[in-house]
Every structure is written in structure tokens, then in C-alpha cells.
Design a protein around this motif. Sequence first.
Motif, short mmCIF file in Angstrom:
data_model
loop_
_atom_site.label_atom_id
_atom_site.label_comp_id
_atom_site.label_asym_id
_atom_site.label_seq_id
_atom_site.Cartn_x
_atom_site.Cartn_y
_atom_site.Cartn_z
N PHE A 150 -7.94 -11.39 -27.67
CA PHE A 150 -7.85 -10.09 -28.33
C PHE A 150 -6.41 -9.64 -28.57
N LYS A 151 -5.43 -10.45 -28.08
CA LYS A 151 -4.00 -10.08 -28.19
C LYS A 151 -3.74 -8.72 -27.57
N CYS A 152 -4.41 -8.47 -26.44
CA CYS A 152 -4.28 -7.17 -25.76
C CYS A 152 -2.90 -7.03 -25.11
N THR A 153 -2.52 -5.79 -24.93
CA THR A 153 -1.46 -5.45 -23.98
C THR A 153 -2.19 -5.21 -22.66
N THR A 154 -2.11 -6.17 -21.75
CA THR A 154 -2.89 -6.14 -20.52
C THR A 154 -2.01 -5.78 -19.34
N VAL A 155 -2.45 -4.78 -18.57
CA VAL A 155 -1.72 -4.32 -17.39
C VAL A 155 -2.67 -4.38 -16.20
N VAL A 156 -2.27 -5.10 -15.15
CA VAL A 156 -3.12 -5.31 -13.99
C VAL A 156 -2.40 -4.85 -12.73
N VAL A 157 -3.05 -4.00 -11.95
CA VAL A 157 -2.56 -3.64 -10.62
C VAL A 157 -3.19 -4.61 -9.63
N THR A 158 -2.37 -5.26 -8.80
CA THR A 158 -2.92 -6.24 -7.87
C THR A 158 -2.00 -6.41 -6.67
N HIS A 159 -2.58 -6.92 -5.59
CA HIS A 159 -1.80 -7.36 -4.44
C HIS A 159 -2.07 -8.85 -4.17
N ASP A 160 -2.80 -9.48 -5.09
CA ASP A 160 -3.23 -10.87 -4.94
C ASP A 160 -2.14 -11.80 -5.47
N MET A 161 -1.50 -12.52 -4.58
CA MET A 161 -0.40 -13.40 -4.99
C MET A 161 -0.89 -14.60 -5.81
N ASN A 162 -2.15 -14.97 -5.64
CA ASN A 162 -2.70 -16.03 -6.51
C ASN A 162 -2.73 -15.55 -7.96
N SER A 163 -3.06 -14.28 -8.15
CA SER A 163 -3.06 -13.71 -9.50
C SER A 163 -1.64 -13.67 -10.05
N VAL A 164 -0.71 -13.28 -9.21
CA VAL A 164 0.69 -13.20 -9.64
C VAL A 164 1.18 -14.54 -10.15
N MET A 165 0.90 -15.59 -9.39
CA MET A 165 1.37 -16.92 -9.78
C MET A 165 0.54 -17.52 -10.91
N GLY A 166 -0.73 -17.12 -11.00
CA GLY A 166 -1.61 -17.72 -12.00
C GLY A 166 -1.48 -17.13 -13.38
N ILE A 167 -1.36 -15.78 -13.47
CA ILE A 167 -1.41 -15.14 -14.80
C ILE A 167 -0.27 -14.15 -15.04
N GLY A 168 0.73 -14.12 -14.15
CA GLY A 168 1.78 -13.10 -14.25
C GLY A 168 2.88 -13.43 -15.24
N SER A 172 0.84 -1.19 0.00
CA SER A 172 0.00 0.00 0.00
C SER A 172 0.88 1.24 0.00
N GLY A 173 0.53 2.20 -0.87
CA GLY A 173 1.31 3.43 -0.94
C GLY A 173 2.57 3.34 -1.78
N SER A 174 2.75 2.21 -2.48
CA SER A 174 3.97 2.05 -3.28
C SER A 174 3.88 2.77 -4.62
N GLY A 175 2.68 3.21 -5.01
CA GLY A 175 2.53 3.95 -6.26
C GLY A 175 1.92 3.17 -7.40
N LYS A 176 1.37 1.98 -7.14
CA LYS A 176 0.85 1.11 -8.19
C LYS A 176 -0.25 1.79 -8.99
N SER A 177 -1.31 2.22 -8.30
CA SER A 177 -2.45 2.83 -8.98
C SER A 177 -2.09 4.16 -9.61
#
Length: 252
Positions: free
Chosen positions: A187-205, A36-41
Motif C-alpha cells: 500500500f506504500k503506507c507511512t507505517t509507524v509501530v510502537v514496540t519493545h520487541d527487538m526481533n521486530s526492530v531487527m526484522g522490519i526497522g 516503559s514510561g518513555s512516552g512511546k504510546s
Amino acid sequence: MIEVTNIHKSFGDNHVLTGIDAVFEPGKVSLIIGGSGSGKSTLLKCIVGLHQPTQGKVFFDGQEFTRMSFEEKVPIRKEIGMLFQNSALFDSMTVEQNIVFTLDMFTEMSKQEKIERANFCLERVNLAGKNDLYPSELSGGMKKRVGIARAISMNPKYLFCDEPNSGLDPATSILIDELIQELTDEFKCTTVVVTHDMNSVMGIGDYILFLFKGQKYWEGSNQDMLKSDNQELNDFVFASPLMKAARDTIKP
């Protein structure tokens, strides 16, 4: 492809971002993580133009977005899909109306074409037939999926998601992650996700950008992350016993 170079952002005397460089590639899910407060958003908002960087540049496929006028930015903004943290649905509009709202703003489609596009997007996020419901009648996960349906209504080249799993139970979070991955591939998107969810990090990062006190402290894949010796990254990522167990299966 999206490239950010030497991004700084200050609000008065508060220096939120300092010298951020990163490249987000098409067809990949890139995650911005940090405490929190690291500047992600703030970084995400600088990329999409909701904040003007104090210093630095943002490029969309080689076009310098940060120096463009409002009118010059419109063609790129039409190619951006955005899922906000709270889904940002209009409470007074139905599900269908929320999706059509974007098409009203940016397209010359006929009314029937807009409805057909809304139906396609709802079907794509497994909400077919929910057109006439209001946000108050939806669960948290359904609201996120409506937000995603609206985000892809313009067939975006760039997809941004701010904390897509915030407030969701683990099972629903996994479904949202899988949907983001599927849409990125489709869609071959350039996808950028802000998250703190480690399941997301390991699943789709595919690519991870770790921010610490407004600076880039590490970047790499989720598998590289498990083997990293970066102390600040490890303190953040492996606070969870589950993540410690995942690292122990990788490291000798």
C-alpha cells in the motif's frame, strides 16, 4: 510523510514528552522504541490526534494536523489505519461486522461492496472464511490479524500499530511483523509501530526512534543501531543476550 516538530505533552505536572522531532517516510516501517514510561504510546496518540500535544506540531504530507478543527481532520483520519495494542475488537460483533463497522462510518459503499471489501481484507491477512466467528473464538494472533484487516479496510495512507506483538508467541510475532512489512510495501503506507520487541526492530526497522525519559535520544536504521555508542540506547537494546550476539558480529 509524517513530520512531528518539537512535540511536548504534559498531564498536569507530569511531563511525558519533551521536544520530540521526527520524520516518518512513506513506504518504510518506522519503529518507536524505549522502556516503559518513555512516552512511546503517548507520542503515537499525539500523532493520530487521540491526544492534543501541549506544544509542537504534527504534519501529514505538509498539512498541519494539530491546528485543524475536528471537521478539518476527518479527511486525514479516513486515510489512517490503526491497530491498537489489545486489537480493540467489539466482542458482540463477528469478524466481518468488526471490519464493516469502519466502512459504515466512513464510506458510502453498498452493503455488498462492504462485504466484498471485508472478504478482501480477511484474505489479505490469511483469515479467509472466518467472517462469522466472534473474537472469543479467536486466538491472540488471529485477533491481531483481524485488527490489521480492519485497519487496512479503508486502504490507508498511514498505518499505526501500538505494540502489535504484545502477548504473542515468537512465531506468531514474526508472522505479524512480516504482514506489516508486506502491507507497507503493497500500500506504500507511512507505517509507524510502537514496540519493545527487538526481533521486530531487527526484522522490519527501516527507521528507529529511541525515546528515553520522554526525550529523543537516538534515531537511525536498525543496522546503525548495532554500531551506536549511545549508552542509553545500548543499555536498552543489548539487555538481551541475543542482541549482544548480533552486535558482536558487526563490531570488530
